[in-house]
Design a protein around this motif. Sequence first.
Motif, PDB file in Angstrom:
ATOM      1  N   UNK A 390      17.952  10.336  12.771  1.00  9.48           N
ATOM      2  CA  UNK A 390      18.025   9.770  11.380  1.00  9.48           C
ATOM      3  C   UNK A 390      18.984   8.649  11.508  1.00  9.48           C
ATOM      4  N   UNK A 391      19.677   8.459  12.602  1.00 10.18           N
ATOM      5  CA  UNK A 391      20.687   7.556  12.935  1.00 10.18           C
ATOM      6  C   UNK A 391      20.194   6.075  12.948  1.00 10.18           C
ATOM      7  N   UNK A 392      20.831   5.135  12.179  1.00 10.44           N
ATOM      8  CA  UNK A 392      20.165   3.801  12.034  1.00 10.44           C
ATOM      9  C   UNK A 392      18.944   3.410  11.596  1.00 10.44           C
ATOM     10  N   UNK A 393      18.540   4.424  10.834  1.00 11.48           N
ATOM     11  CA  UNK A 393      16.884   4.168  10.081  1.00 11.48           C
ATOM     12  C   UNK A 393      16.753   4.858   8.756  1.00 11.48           C
ATOM     13  N   UNK A 394      16.291   4.326   7.837  1.00 14.81           N
ATOM     14  CA  UNK A 394      15.781   4.727   6.573  1.00 14.81           C
ATOM     15  C   UNK A 394      15.003   6.266   6.612  1.00 14.81           C
ATOM     16  N   UNK A 395      15.497   7.184   6.213  1.00 12.55           N
ATOM     17  CA  UNK A 395      14.522   8.277   6.227  1.00 12.55           C
ATOM     18  C   UNK A 395      13.452   7.896   5.314  1.00 12.55           C
ATOM     19  N   UNK A 396      12.225   8.287   5.989  1.00 16.84           N
ATOM     20  CA  UNK A 396      10.879   8.338   4.857  1.00 16.84           C
ATOM     21  C   UNK A 396      11.080   9.043   3.585  1.00 16.84           C
ATOM     22  N   UNK A 397      10.354   8.456   2.495  1.00 18.79           N
ATOM     23  CA  UNK A 397      10.365   9.163   1.264  1.00 18.79           C
ATOM     24  C   UNK A 397       9.720  10.425   1.077  1.00 18.79           C
ATOM     25  N   UNK A 398      10.397  11.415   0.903  1.00 21.38           N
ATOM     26  CA  UNK A 398       9.674  12.442   0.538  1.00 21.38           C
ATOM     27  C   UNK A 398       8.499  12.402  -0.494  1.00 21.38           C
ATOM     28  N   UNK A 399       7.632  13.588  -0.508  1.00 21.73           N
ATOM     29  CA  UNK A 399       6.784  13.306  -1.709  1.00 21.73           C
ATOM     30  C   UNK A 399       7.438  13.309  -3.181  1.00 21.73           C
ATOM     31  N   UNK A 400       6.873  12.616  -4.091  1.00 29.82           N
ATOM     32  CA  UNK A 400       7.162  12.226  -5.434  1.00 29.82           C
ATOM     33  C   UNK A 400       6.089  12.595  -6.460  1.00 29.82           C
ATOM     34  N   UNK A 401       6.659  12.504  -7.683  1.00 31.84           N
ATOM     35  CA  UNK A 401       5.679  12.619  -8.798  1.00 31.84           C
ATOM     36  C   UNK A 401       5.589  13.894  -9.502  1.00 31.84           C
ATOM     37  N   UNK A 402       5.470  13.843 -10.824  1.00 30.70           N
ATOM     38  CA  UNK A 402       5.239  14.963 -11.735  1.00 30.70           C
ATOM     39  C   UNK A 402       3.882  15.396 -11.363  1.00 30.70           C
ATOM     40  N   UNK A 403       2.784  14.970 -11.127  1.00 30.49           N
ATOM     41  CA  UNK A 403       1.326  15.237 -10.962  1.00 30.49           C
ATOM     42  C   UNK A 403       1.111  15.754  -9.471  1.00 30.49           C
ATOM     43  N   UNK A 404       2.040  15.806  -8.685  1.00 34.51           N
ATOM     44  CA  UNK A 404       1.640  15.882  -7.392  1.00 34.51           C
ATOM     45  C   UNK A 404       0.812  17.395  -6.933  1.00 34.51           C
ATOM     46  N   UNK A 405       1.421  18.406  -7.461  1.00 28.21           N
ATOM     47  CA  UNK A 405       0.776  19.418  -7.112  1.00 28.21           C
ATOM     48  C   UNK A 405      -0.596  19.598  -7.359  1.00 28.21           C
ATOM     49  N   UNK A 406      -0.900  19.130  -9.092  1.00 26.16           N
ATOM     50  CA  UNK A 406      -2.284  18.927  -9.197  1.00 26.16           C
ATOM     51  C   UNK A 406      -3.219  18.050  -8.502  1.00 26.16           C
ATOM     52  N   UNK A 407      -2.369  16.877  -8.117  1.00 20.87           N
ATOM     53  CA  UNK A 407      -3.339  15.769  -7.180  1.00 20.87           C
ATOM     54  C   UNK A 407      -3.631  16.731  -5.924  1.00 20.87           C
ATOM     55  N   UNK A 408      -2.467  17.465  -5.069  1.00 23.86           N
ATOM     56  CA  UNK A 408      -2.782  18.062  -4.088  1.00 23.86           C
ATOM     57  C   UNK A 408      -4.005  18.984  -4.102  1.00 23.86           C
ATOM     58  N   UNK A 409      -4.271  19.753  -5.041  1.00 24.63           N
ATOM     59  CA  UNK A 409      -5.219  20.733  -5.331  1.00 24.63           C
ATOM     60  C   UNK A 409      -6.670  20.101  -5.334  1.00 24.63           C
ATOM     61  N   UNK A 410      -6.487  18.782  -5.857  1.00 23.47           N
ATOM     62  CA  UNK A 410      -7.766  17.999  -5.751  1.00 23.47           C
ATOM     63  C   UNK A 410      -8.006  17.463  -4.473  1.00 23.47           C
ATOM     64  N   UNK A 411      -6.985  16.816  -3.775  1.00 19.25           N
ATOM     65  CA  UNK A 411      -7.639  16.099  -2.543  1.00 19.25           C
ATOM     66  C   UNK A 411      -7.467  16.885  -1.309  1.00 19.25           C
ATOM     67  N   UNK A 412      -6.903  18.128  -1.341  1.00 23.91           N
ATOM     68  CA  UNK A 412      -6.460  19.168  -0.042  1.00 23.91           C
ATOM     69  C   UNK A 412      -8.084  19.493   0.590  1.00 23.91           C
TER      70      UNK A 412
END
Length: 440
Positions: A390-412
Amino acid sequence: MTYRRILAGAAAVLTGVALAGCSSADAGSDGDVTLTLRLWDENVATSYEGSIEAFEAANPGIKVELNVVPWDNYFNTLRNEVGGGAGDDLFWINGASVGDYIDNGNLVNITETLGADAISGWEESVVEQYSTDGQLWGVPQLTDGGSAFYVNEDLLDEAGVTAQELSDATWSPNAADDTLLPLLQKLTIDKNGNNAASADFDPDNVATYGLNAAAELQNIQLNFIYSNGGTYQDDEGNLTFTNEKTVEAYQYLVDLINEYHVAPPAEATNGNGDYTRDEFLQGNIAVFESGTYNLANVQSGAEFNWSLTEIAAGPDGKRTTSPGIIVAGNANSEHPEEQQALLEWLGSAEGAEYIGAEGAAVPAVTDARAAYDEYWAGQDVDTTPFFSVLEGTEPGQPVIGANFNAQAEAFTPILNDVFTGATPVEEGLQQAEDAANAVS
């Protein structure tokens, strides 16, 4: 010790929200208030025991019960209970799920309740992950650090590969620039002793695979996407599967599985998040890309020589996420003063050091981190790769969004077909993105 642990399993699923009645805090016959704290990790629950004992000793009249709910059932039952006006007084929640609870007013506002002085003592990245409009919605408990390669040193020695070579390697959609794949081919051995680079290699009878490439989100999908310069979501939480660099990353992973056969078939991994970890522990996978949360599992389960090294780079360097976990206060609690006292304790160095002292996880309370480092140093395990990446770099964005779990059920289901090779990568990613966007 005065608390007791609840293990919620299959019975809770069969009875729907059967836990709701017993999960909210009650005043016992002796006049004590009982709070329940819900989490999904048995290892960390064990570490909490000493912390809860100390809290109860310092707070006569408050008892705490740990409610350990398996991951597979955790969020379905939590949503039902909290949405129905009940639920545990405090509960763990992750970044993919927290948005719904914030939007529905289910969580105690930590900024207002505990104040800026408390927040200053917590891991900044976790505070940022769980804050909206300057308001924090839970007390940081764990931070994962970055991802690392767990390597089976015995298998590496047999194949003539070193951990340093793996760490120095670069994967690339451009075969001429890809130095990781040749190493993984050397590490993938069929039952006749041929490696995956051999013309005699039998992909239908593999004895050991090189890497745990699979549809695992945090340590595989996101790492490969970000290290190729791709994106998983935009700032509003919309999926960006069709980003050109993202498509390249998925194509690389799918090829590792289905063209080069250096990772287990997706039919085995899609429905079992623990499959590759268990195969690594059984000596059937040489390199296991994962986070700090698997350290205790590997330490206790591996019967071979193993070590940690940094993950390989992609065209955009070494990129990994560093998500955290919070303990949230349930706005439904009937005992907010006692709830606040426990939140304060779990956010203190004294309360959080129990997590690190047994090596179960990295405390997100910064002054408790030393206990974690001391534990693993005492086990002769160098955890540096989780943090140096992690040193010297910006960590990647973790998943976000109020709707993500419902989205995941649709796309998984669609994404699963991409990983098995049943659907071409670019076509499947478009379908997956469309299915997610159709979720209101």
